[in-house]
Motif scaffolding. Structure first.
Motif, PDB file in Angstrom:
ATOM      1  N   GLU A 132     -14.712   4.871   6.464  1.00 50.69           N
ATOM      2  CA  GLU A 132     -15.669   4.683   5.373  1.00 50.69           C
ATOM      3  C   GLU A 132     -17.108   4.871   5.868  1.00 50.69           C
ATOM      4  O   GLU A 132     -17.913   5.537   5.208  1.00 50.69           O
ATOM      5  CB  GLU A 132     -15.488   3.295   4.759  1.00 50.69           C
ATOM      6  CG  GLU A 132     -16.276   3.098   3.503  1.00 50.69           C
ATOM      7  CD  GLU A 132     -15.944   1.796   2.786  1.00 50.69           C
ATOM      8  OE1 GLU A 132     -16.826   1.350   2.014  1.00 50.69           O
ATOM      9  OE2 GLU A 132     -14.852   1.230   2.974  1.00 50.69           O
ATOM     10  N   ASP A 171     -16.805   9.334  -2.670  1.00 49.86           N
ATOM     11  CA  ASP A 171     -16.765   7.869  -2.694  1.00 49.86           C
ATOM     12  C   ASP A 171     -16.038   7.411  -1.425  1.00 49.86           C
ATOM     13  O   ASP A 171     -14.800   7.408  -1.385  1.00 49.86           O
ATOM     14  CB  ASP A 171     -16.033   7.400  -3.945  1.00 49.86           C
ATOM     15  CG  ASP A 171     -15.923   5.893  -4.059  1.00 49.86           C
ATOM     16  OD1 ASP A 171     -16.095   5.169  -3.051  1.00 49.86           O
ATOM     17  OD2 ASP A 171     -15.634   5.422  -5.183  1.00 49.86           O
ATOM     18  N   ARG A 202      -9.873   2.231   8.831  1.00 49.90           N
ATOM     19  CA  ARG A 202     -10.501   2.448   7.520  1.00 49.90           C
ATOM     20  C   ARG A 202     -11.988   2.151   7.504  1.00 49.90           C
ATOM     21  O   ARG A 202     -12.756   2.889   6.897  1.00 49.90           O
ATOM     22  CB  ARG A 202      -9.819   1.599   6.454  1.00 49.90           C
ATOM     23  CG  ARG A 202      -8.559   2.184   5.933  1.00 49.90           C
ATOM     24  CD  ARG A 202      -8.114   1.401   4.717  1.00 49.90           C
ATOM     25  NE  ARG A 202      -6.779   1.836   4.365  1.00 49.90           N
ATOM     26  CZ  ARG A 202      -5.886   1.059   3.791  1.00 49.90           C
ATOM     27  NH1 ARG A 202      -6.188  -0.191   3.499  1.00 49.90           N
ATOM     28  NH2 ARG A 202      -4.693   1.531   3.504  1.00 49.90           N
ATOM     29  N   GLY A 241     -10.053  13.415  -4.010  1.00 51.34           N
ATOM     30  CA  GLY A 241     -10.687  12.228  -3.441  1.00 51.34           C
ATOM     31  C   GLY A 241     -11.982  12.570  -2.723  1.00 51.34           C
ATOM     32  O   GLY A 241     -13.022  11.945  -2.960  1.00 51.34           O
ATOM     33  N   ARG A 293       0.855   5.629  -1.360  1.00 51.17           N
ATOM     34  CA  ARG A 293       0.120   6.746  -1.939  1.00 51.17           C
ATOM     35  C   ARG A 293       1.107   7.904  -2.106  1.00 51.17           C
ATOM     36  O   ARG A 293       1.289   8.698  -1.192  1.00 51.17           O
ATOM     37  CB  ARG A 293      -1.036   7.105  -1.011  1.00 51.17           C
ATOM     38  CG  ARG A 293      -1.950   8.200  -1.455  1.00 51.17           C
ATOM     39  CD  ARG A 293      -2.888   7.860  -2.578  1.00 51.17           C
ATOM     40  NE  ARG A 293      -3.703   6.703  -2.359  1.00 51.17           N
ATOM     41  CZ  ARG A 293      -5.018   6.682  -2.380  1.00 51.17           C
ATOM     42  NH1 ARG A 293      -5.699   7.775  -2.571  1.00 51.17           N
ATOM     43  NH2 ARG A 293      -5.674   5.564  -2.237  1.00 51.17           N
ATOM     44  N   GLU A 347       0.848  -1.187   0.000  1.00 54.36           N
ATOM     45  CA  GLU A 347       0.000   0.000   0.000  1.00 54.36           C
ATOM     46  C   GLU A 347       0.884   1.237   0.000  1.00 54.36           C
ATOM     47  O   GLU A 347       1.734   1.393   0.870  1.00 54.36           O
ATOM     48  CB  GLU A 347      -0.869   0.043   1.254  1.00 54.36           C
ATOM     49  CG  GLU A 347      -1.847  -1.081   1.366  1.00 54.36           C
ATOM     50  CD  GLU A 347      -2.595  -0.996   2.675  1.00 54.36           C
ATOM     51  OE1 GLU A 347      -1.948  -0.981   3.735  1.00 54.36           O
ATOM     52  OE2 GLU A 347      -3.828  -0.926   2.630  1.00 54.36           O
ATOM     53  N   ALA A 404     -15.339   4.571  -0.002  1.00 52.57           N
ATOM     54  CA  ALA A 404     -14.375   3.474  -0.119  1.00 52.57           C
ATOM     55  C   ALA A 404     -13.078   3.962  -0.754  1.00 52.57           C
ATOM     56  O   ALA A 404     -11.982   3.611  -0.308  1.00 52.57           O
ATOM     57  CB  ALA A 404     -14.975   2.323  -0.919  1.00 52.57           C
ATOM     58  N   ARG A 405     -13.178   4.784  -1.775  1.00 51.87           N
ATOM     59  CA  ARG A 405     -11.993   5.335  -2.446  1.00 51.87           C
ATOM     60  C   ARG A 405     -11.214   6.229  -1.499  1.00 51.87           C
ATOM     61  O   ARG A 405      -9.992   6.124  -1.386  1.00 51.87           O
ATOM     62  CB  ARG A 405     -12.419   6.124  -3.682  1.00 51.87           C
ATOM     63  CG  ARG A 405     -11.291   6.877  -4.332  1.00 51.87           C
ATOM     64  CD  ARG A 405     -11.759   7.731  -5.496  1.00 51.87           C
ATOM     65  NE  ARG A 405     -10.697   8.647  -5.881  1.00 51.87           N
ATOM     66  CZ  ARG A 405     -10.859   9.688  -6.657  1.00 51.87           C
ATOM     67  NH1 ARG A 405     -12.053   9.944  -7.169  1.00 51.87           N
ATOM     68  NH2 ARG A 405      -9.856  10.475  -6.947  1.00 51.87           N
ATOM     69  N   VAL A 406     -11.909   7.108  -0.798  1.00 54.65           N
ATOM     70  CA  VAL A 406     -11.248   8.041   0.115  1.00 54.65           C
ATOM     71  C   VAL A 406     -10.549   7.280   1.240  1.00 54.65           C
ATOM     72  O   VAL A 406      -9.415   7.603   1.610  1.00 54.65           O
ATOM     73  CB  VAL A 406     -12.245   9.077   0.665  1.00 54.65           C
ATOM     74  CG1 VAL A 406     -11.609   9.953   1.728  1.00 54.65           C
ATOM     75  CG2 VAL A 406     -12.791   9.942  -0.483  1.00 54.65           C
ATOM     76  N   LEU A 417      -9.048   4.563   1.321  1.00 56.81           N
ATOM     77  CA  LEU A 417      -7.787   3.929   0.930  1.00 56.81           C
ATOM     78  C   LEU A 417      -6.578   4.851   1.068  1.00 56.81           C
ATOM     79  O   LEU A 417      -5.440   4.383   1.023  1.00 56.81           O
ATOM     80  CB  LEU A 417      -7.884   3.403  -0.502  1.00 56.81           C
ATOM     81  CG  LEU A 417      -8.834   2.222  -0.701  1.00 56.81           C
ATOM     82  CD1 LEU A 417      -8.938   1.878  -2.181  1.00 56.81           C
ATOM     83  CD2 LEU A 417      -8.391   1.023   0.127  1.00 56.81           C
ATOM     84  N   SER A 420     -14.919  13.337  -4.827  1.00 54.94           N
ATOM     85  CA  SER A 420     -15.541  12.185  -5.474  1.00 54.94           C
ATOM     86  C   SER A 420     -16.746  11.687  -4.671  1.00 54.94           C
ATOM     87  O   SER A 420     -17.622  11.026  -5.217  1.00 54.94           O
ATOM     88  CB  SER A 420     -14.533  11.034  -5.623  1.00 54.94           C
ATOM     89  OG  SER A 420     -14.330  10.358  -4.386  1.00 54.94           O
TER      90      SER A 420
END
Length: 159
Positions: free
Chosen positions: A62, A34, A58, A29, A8, A6, A36-38, A40, A32
Motif C-alpha cells: 500500500e 486506490d 500488504r 484494480g 479473491r 479472505e 488500499a483496494r489494490v 487487498l 482505480s
C-alpha cells in the motif's frame, strides 16, 4: 498467508478464461489508483520485486502504491494475459503517465504472478522499462478509472 475469510476468485488452477478474468480484475484494480483496494488482492505476506525494489506485505504494498501514484500522474494501464499454468500467470502490460513537470512516458513490462489457494497473489515479480514519449503519441484516452470494455487491447494497439 491468507485466512479462509479472505478470498479473491477466480481460484487456481487457472483455465485460459479464469486467468484472463484474473488479469482483467488486476488491471481494473490498478486503474482505480486506490492503494488500499489494490493491496487487498495480495496475501498479508506477499512478496514483490518491482523493478529493483523488494516489497513484502500488504502495508508495504500500500505504501509503495501510494508513492507510485503520487509520482505517476494520470496513470492508465492495460494488462494482457501471456501464459498460465496451475497457480501461476504471466502478464505483459503497458501504462501511460506523466510526471509533475508534464513529461509523458509509456512504461512497458512483464509480470509473473503466483497465487495461493484462495486466489490471493502471494508473489509478484515485475520487470518494467519507461519510454519517454510525446503527449501527442498517447494511445490510452479513457476517463481515469476502469478501461472501457470496447477499448483496444495491447495487441490491437500494436504494443
Amino acid at each position: 498467508m491468507s485466512t479462509q475469510a479472505e478470498s479473491r476468485p477466480p481460484f487456481p488452477p487457472f483455465t485460459r478464461e479464469s486467468a484472463a478474468q484474473k488479469v482483467r480484475g488486476a488491471e481494473d484494480g490498478w486503474n482505480s489508483r486506490d492503494p488500499a483496494r489494490v493491496a487487498l488482492a495480495y496475501t498479508v505476506d506477499s512478496q514483490w520485486r518491482n523493478r529493483a525494489e523488494f516489497v513484502t506485505g500488504r502495508a508495504a504494498i500500500e505504501a509503495f502504491l501510494s508513492r507510485k501514484w503520487q509520482k505517476e500522474l494520470d496513470y492508465r494501464l492495460i494488462k494482457e494475459l501471456w501464459a498460465h499454468d496451475g497457480n501461476r500467470i504471466a502478464v505483459r502490460f503497458a501504462y501511460e503517465w506523466h510526471d509533475d513537470s508534464g513529461n509523458w512516458y509509456r512504461s512497458y513490462g512483464n509480470e509473473n504472478w503466483e497465487f495461493d489457494e484462495n486466489g490471493l497473489m502471494q508473489r509478484r515479480f515485475a520487470c518494467i522499462n519507461d519510454a519517454p514519449m510525446r503527449e501527442a503519441d498517447r494511445k490510452f484516452f479513457w476517463p481515469l478509472g476502469r478501461r472501457p470494455d470496447d477499448h483496444p487491447s495491447l495487441s490491437d494497439l500494436g504494443l
